[in-house]
Design a protein around this motif. Sequence first.
Motif, PDB file in Angstrom:
ATOM      1  N   ALA A 194      10.410  20.886  -3.808  1.00 57.24           N
ATOM      2  CA  ALA A 194       9.570  19.882  -4.461  1.00 57.24           C
ATOM      3  C   ALA A 194      10.182  19.446  -5.783  1.00 57.24           C
ATOM      4  O   ALA A 194      10.168  18.255  -6.133  1.00 57.24           O
ATOM      5  N   ALA A 195      10.748  20.399  -6.528  1.00 54.11           N
ATOM      6  CA  ALA A 195      11.342  20.075  -7.823  1.00 54.11           C
ATOM      7  C   ALA A 195      12.528  19.138  -7.661  1.00 54.11           C
ATOM      8  O   ALA A 195      12.778  18.274  -8.517  1.00 54.11           O
ATOM      9  N   GLU A 196      13.262  19.272  -6.577  1.00 55.67           N
ATOM     10  CA  GLU A 196      14.431  18.424  -6.346  1.00 55.67           C
ATOM     11  C   GLU A 196      14.065  16.978  -6.034  1.00 55.67           C
ATOM     12  O   GLU A 196      14.925  16.102  -6.050  1.00 55.67           O
ATOM     13  N   LEU A 197      12.775  16.739  -5.773  1.00 52.35           N
ATOM     14  CA  LEU A 197      12.331  15.373  -5.510  1.00 52.35           C
ATOM     15  C   LEU A 197      12.051  14.611  -6.791  1.00 52.35           C
ATOM     16  O   LEU A 197      11.647  13.452  -6.759  1.00 52.35           O
ATOM     17  N   GLY A 198      12.248  15.264  -7.922  1.00 48.81           N
ATOM     18  CA  GLY A 198      12.123  14.595  -9.217  1.00 48.81           C
ATOM     19  C   GLY A 198      10.711  14.172  -9.519  1.00 48.81           C
ATOM     20  O   GLY A 198       9.780  14.979  -9.458  1.00 48.81           O
ATOM     21  N   HIS A 199      10.515  12.898  -9.826  1.00 46.41           N
ATOM     22  CA  HIS A 199       9.211  12.395 -10.249  1.00 46.41           C
ATOM     23  C   HIS A 199       8.379  11.874  -9.092  1.00 46.41           C
ATOM     24  O   HIS A 199       7.379  11.186  -9.309  1.00 46.41           O
ATOM     25  N   ALA A 200       8.765  12.181  -7.880  1.00 43.12           N
ATOM     26  CA  ALA A 200       7.991  11.730  -6.726  1.00 43.12           C
ATOM     27  C   ALA A 200       6.605  12.367  -6.754  1.00 43.12           C
ATOM     28  O   ALA A 200       6.397  13.447  -7.310  1.00 43.12           O
ATOM     29  N   ALA A 201       5.651  11.674  -6.160  1.00 40.61           N
ATOM     30  CA  ALA A 201       4.273  12.182  -6.094  1.00 40.61           C
ATOM     31  C   ALA A 201       4.200  13.225  -4.983  1.00 40.61           C
ATOM     32  O   ALA A 201       4.069  12.888  -3.801  1.00 40.61           O
ATOM     33  N   VAL A 202       4.294  14.492  -5.379  1.00 36.68           N
ATOM     34  CA  VAL A 202       4.378  15.582  -4.411  1.00 36.68           C
ATOM     35  C   VAL A 202       3.322  16.635  -4.719  1.00 36.68           C
ATOM     36  O   VAL A 202       3.186  17.068  -5.869  1.00 36.68           O
ATOM     37  N   THR A 203       2.589  17.042  -3.698  1.00 37.01           N
ATOM     38  CA  THR A 203       1.709  18.200  -3.773  1.00 37.01           C
ATOM     39  C   THR A 203       2.312  19.280  -2.896  1.00 37.01           C
ATOM     40  O   THR A 203       2.425  19.096  -1.675  1.00 37.01           O
ATOM     41  N   ALA A 204       2.748  20.382  -3.489  1.00 32.53           N
ATOM     42  CA  ALA A 204       3.379  21.474  -2.750  1.00 32.53           C
ATOM     43  C   ALA A 204       2.388  22.624  -2.617  1.00 32.53           C
ATOM     44  O   ALA A 204       1.935  23.180  -3.634  1.00 32.53           O
ATOM     45  N   LEU A 205       2.053  22.982  -1.386  1.00 30.62           N
ATOM     46  CA  LEU A 205       1.067  24.031  -1.125  1.00 30.62           C
ATOM     47  C   LEU A 205       1.682  25.085  -0.208  1.00 30.62           C
ATOM     48  O   LEU A 205       1.712  24.913   1.015  1.00 30.62           O
ATOM     49  N   MET A 223       0.844  -1.197   0.000  1.00 30.96           N
ATOM     50  CA  MET A 223       0.000   0.000   0.000  1.00 30.96           C
ATOM     51  C   MET A 223       0.879   1.248   0.000  1.00 30.96           C
ATOM     52  O   MET A 223       1.834   1.330   0.778  1.00 30.96           O
ATOM     53  N   THR A 224       0.567   2.174  -0.871  1.00 30.73           N
ATOM     54  CA  THR A 224       1.307   3.426  -0.913  1.00 30.73           C
ATOM     55  C   THR A 224       1.049   4.225   0.359  1.00 30.73           C
ATOM     56  O   THR A 224      -0.077   4.305   0.838  1.00 30.73           O
ATOM     57  N   ARG A 225       2.106   4.797   0.903  1.00 28.64           N
ATOM     58  CA  ARG A 225       1.982   5.565   2.140  1.00 28.64           C
ATOM     59  C   ARG A 225       1.982   7.066   1.841  1.00 28.64           C
ATOM     60  O   ARG A 225       2.661   7.533   0.922  1.00 28.64           O
ATOM     61  N   ASN A 226       1.247   7.799   2.658  1.00 27.90           N
ATOM     62  CA  ASN A 226       1.037   9.226   2.451  1.00 27.90           C
ATOM     63  C   ASN A 226       1.496  10.015   3.668  1.00 27.90           C
ATOM     64  O   ASN A 226       1.207   9.621   4.803  1.00 27.90           O
ATOM     65  N   ALA A 227       2.186  11.141   3.423  1.00 28.16           N
ATOM     66  CA  ALA A 227       2.665  11.976   4.525  1.00 28.16           C
ATOM     67  C   ALA A 227       2.411  13.444   4.227  1.00 28.16           C
ATOM     68  O   ALA A 227       2.458  13.886   3.073  1.00 28.16           O
ATOM     69  N   LEU A 228       2.139  14.185   5.263  1.00 26.15           N
ATOM     70  CA  LEU A 228       2.051  15.646   5.217  1.00 26.15           C
ATOM     71  C   LEU A 228       3.150  16.189   6.110  1.00 26.15           C
ATOM     72  O   LEU A 228       3.234  15.841   7.293  1.00 26.15           O
ATOM     73  N   ILE A 229       4.008  17.040   5.532  1.00 26.14           N
ATOM     74  CA  ILE A 229       5.127  17.622   6.266  1.00 26.14           C
ATOM     75  C   ILE A 229       5.017  19.140   6.198  1.00 26.14           C
ATOM     76  O   ILE A 229       4.985  19.718   5.108  1.00 26.14           O
ATOM     77  N   THR A 230       4.960  19.777   7.353  1.00 28.75           N
ATOM     78  CA  THR A 230       4.972  21.234   7.386  1.00 28.75           C
ATOM     79  C   THR A 230       6.410  21.714   7.573  1.00 28.75           C
ATOM     80  O   THR A 230       7.268  20.988   8.052  1.00 28.75           O
ATOM     81  N   GLY A 231       6.659  22.953   7.160  1.00 27.06           N
ATOM     82  CA  GLY A 231       8.022  23.470   7.223  1.00 27.06           C
ATOM     83  C   GLY A 231       8.965  22.671   6.350  1.00 27.06           C
ATOM     84  O   GLY A 231      10.097  22.363   6.727  1.00 27.06           O
ATOM     85  N   ALA A 251      12.145   9.146  -1.669  1.00 26.52           N
ATOM     86  CA  ALA A 251      13.005   8.094  -2.198  1.00 26.52           C
ATOM     87  C   ALA A 251      12.474   6.707  -1.855  1.00 26.52           C
ATOM     88  O   ALA A 251      12.762   5.730  -2.554  1.00 26.52           O
ATOM     89  N   ASP A 252      11.659   6.625  -0.807  1.00 24.44           N
ATOM     90  CA  ASP A 252      11.087   5.354  -0.377  1.00 24.44           C
ATOM     91  C   ASP A 252       9.683   5.141  -0.938  1.00 24.44           C
ATOM     92  O   ASP A 252       8.987   4.218  -0.522  1.00 24.44           O
ATOM     93  N   GLY A 253       9.253   6.026  -1.844  1.00 27.94           N
ATOM     94  CA  GLY A 253       7.984   5.829  -2.526  1.00 27.94           C
ATOM     95  C   GLY A 253       6.763   6.440  -1.880  1.00 27.94           C
ATOM     96  O   GLY A 253       5.626   6.175  -2.303  1.00 27.94           O
ATOM     97  N   TRP A 254       6.947   7.263  -0.864  1.00 28.53           N
ATOM     98  CA  TRP A 254       5.810   7.911  -0.219  1.00 28.53           C
ATOM     99  C   TRP A 254       5.213   8.985  -1.134  1.00 28.53           C
ATOM    100  O   TRP A 254       5.924   9.629  -1.906  1.00 28.53           O
ATOM    101  N   ARG A 255       3.911   9.190  -1.019  1.00 26.54           N
ATOM    102  CA  ARG A 255       3.253  10.349  -1.622  1.00 26.54           C
ATOM    103  C   ARG A 255       3.211  11.453  -0.561  1.00 26.54           C
ATOM    104  O   ARG A 255       2.877  11.196   0.594  1.00 26.54           O
ATOM    105  N   LEU A 256       3.551  12.671  -0.989  1.00 32.29           N
ATOM    106  CA  LEU A 256       3.779  13.741  -0.025  1.00 32.29           C
ATOM    107  C   LEU A 256       2.920  14.960  -0.296  1.00 32.29           C
ATOM    108  O   LEU A 256       2.719  15.362  -1.447  1.00 32.29           O
ATOM    109  N   VAL A 257       2.430  15.556   0.778  1.00 30.57           N
ATOM    110  CA  VAL A 257       1.888  16.912   0.763  1.00 30.57           C
ATOM    111  C   VAL A 257       2.869  17.754   1.572  1.00 30.57           C
ATOM    112  O   VAL A 257       3.123  17.465   2.753  1.00 30.57           O
TER     113      VAL A 257
END
Length: 229
Positions: free
Chosen positions: A43-54, A1-9, A24-30
């Motif tokens: 966010a751009a430095e994470l390459g093709h990772a699934a990232v939502t930058a807000l 199962m894909t894991r999801n994280a929200l990181i502030t700062g 790098a470990d395949g997490w989807r990130l906000v």
Amino acid sequence: MTRNALITGASRGLGRALAGALAADGWRLVLTARGAEDLEKAAAELGHAAVTALPGDVADPGHRDRLAEAAAALGGLDLLVNNASGLGPTPLPKLADYPVRELLDLFSVNVLAPLALLQLTLPGLRARRGAVVNISSDAAVEAYEGWGGYGATKAALDQISNVLAVEEPDVAVWWLDPGEMNTRMLADAIGPGEAGGAPAPETVVPTVLRLLAERPGSGRVVHVNERSE
């Protein structure tokens, strides 16, 4: 199962380093931070990772709503990292001289915003048996001259974490003291020369990854860093 994280700062320091490791470990990130340009670069430095930058301020209720919506769109969170934090006025004032208005603002960012964001994302964390990492400080438990305001906010965050751990047995809650790190915040507090001798934020990431892998009981975690000479 894909894991999801929200990181502030997440635009610099520990938040940015942790985002890189999880991506790098395949997490989807906000990811969120106040500085839009720095956040977009991170966010751009994470390459093709699934990232939502807000970009935005976690003290803003509307921004917190947007973060919670992004987390819900992923299906809920496996990890919430409350890393965004303010330092307060500098040079660090003694409590006798601390501007109360600025202390109120600091509590808003360091205590109330993490709690409010947690409230919004808790249903998903419960459903996925997720984890919360609240970034604390040794200033929460030690008496350092000038650190009374900041330390009081971190002590309050520690106690919120402590009670949350009792109230939410299906969610792992760790309040992490990362030790001194070579960050902009530390430089603002003690000067860039002195801060430059502290370990890099990346040195703390293995401690967080160990918590996620081993899932020990909820509690206060101290990462011990050796200052470089």
